[in-house]
Scaffold this motif. Structure first.
Motif, short mmCIF file in Angstrom:
data_model
loop_
_atom_site.label_atom_id
_atom_site.label_comp_id
_atom_site.label_asym_id
_atom_site.label_seq_id
_atom_site.Cartn_x
_atom_site.Cartn_y
_atom_site.Cartn_z
N THR A 26 11.18 0.66 -2.61
CA THR A 26 11.68 3.00 -2.98
C THR A 26 10.91 2.97 -3.85
N ARG A 48 5.75 -6.42 3.43
CA ARG A 48 6.01 -5.83 4.88
C ARG A 48 6.15 -4.05 4.38
N GLU A 49 7.13 -4.09 3.95
CA GLU A 49 8.09 -2.94 2.88
C GLU A 49 6.67 -2.28 2.41
N THR A 51 4.02 -2.79 2.22
CA THR A 51 2.46 -2.46 2.76
C THR A 51 2.75 -0.83 3.43
N ARG A 52 4.05 -1.16 4.44
CA ARG A 52 4.32 0.68 5.38
C ARG A 52 4.74 1.53 4.02
N ARG A 53 4.74 1.33 3.27
CA ARG A 53 5.04 2.45 1.66
C ARG A 53 3.73 2.88 1.54
N GLY A 54 2.76 2.53 2.13
CA GLY A 54 1.54 2.82 1.75
C GLY A 54 0.87 1.87 0.12
N HIS A 55 1.83 0.43 -0.24
CA HIS A 55 1.19 0.23 -1.42
C HIS A 55 -0.38 -0.56 -1.18
#
Length: 86
Positions: A26, A48-49, A51-55
């Motif tokens: 985050t 996963r996290e 990628t989920r956040r758009g990085h």
């Protein structure tokens, strides 16, 4: 000193920590790129996290493929053949 993820545009994760978050996704700077050097069949929680956040995430398999291709080129003197005959 602790890592301040928000101050970097490129984060390279090179520890053997694969089942937990080694850093706080985050806090990644907007647009930061994550390179994950863990080679696993499944995506790590960090991959996963992020990628989920758009990085943009480059996972261990992509790194390994690039290393193999480069090593083949250096040893053989020709590009690595495609496994699909392309």
């Amino acid at each position: 000193a602790e890592l301040d993820e928000s101050q970097h545009s490129l984060i390279v994760h090179a520890t053997p920590c694969a089942d937990a978050l080694p850093l706080d996704p985050t806090r990644l700077a907007p647009g930061a790129v994550l390179v994950e050097l863990v080679y696993r069949e499944l995506a790590t929680p960090l991959v996963r996290e992020a990628t989920r956040r758009g990085h943009l995430v480059i996972d261990g398999h992509a790194v390994l493929a690039a290393e193999v291709s480069e090593q083949y080129q250096r040893m053989i003197g020709a590009p690595l053949p495609s496994p699909h005959g392309r």
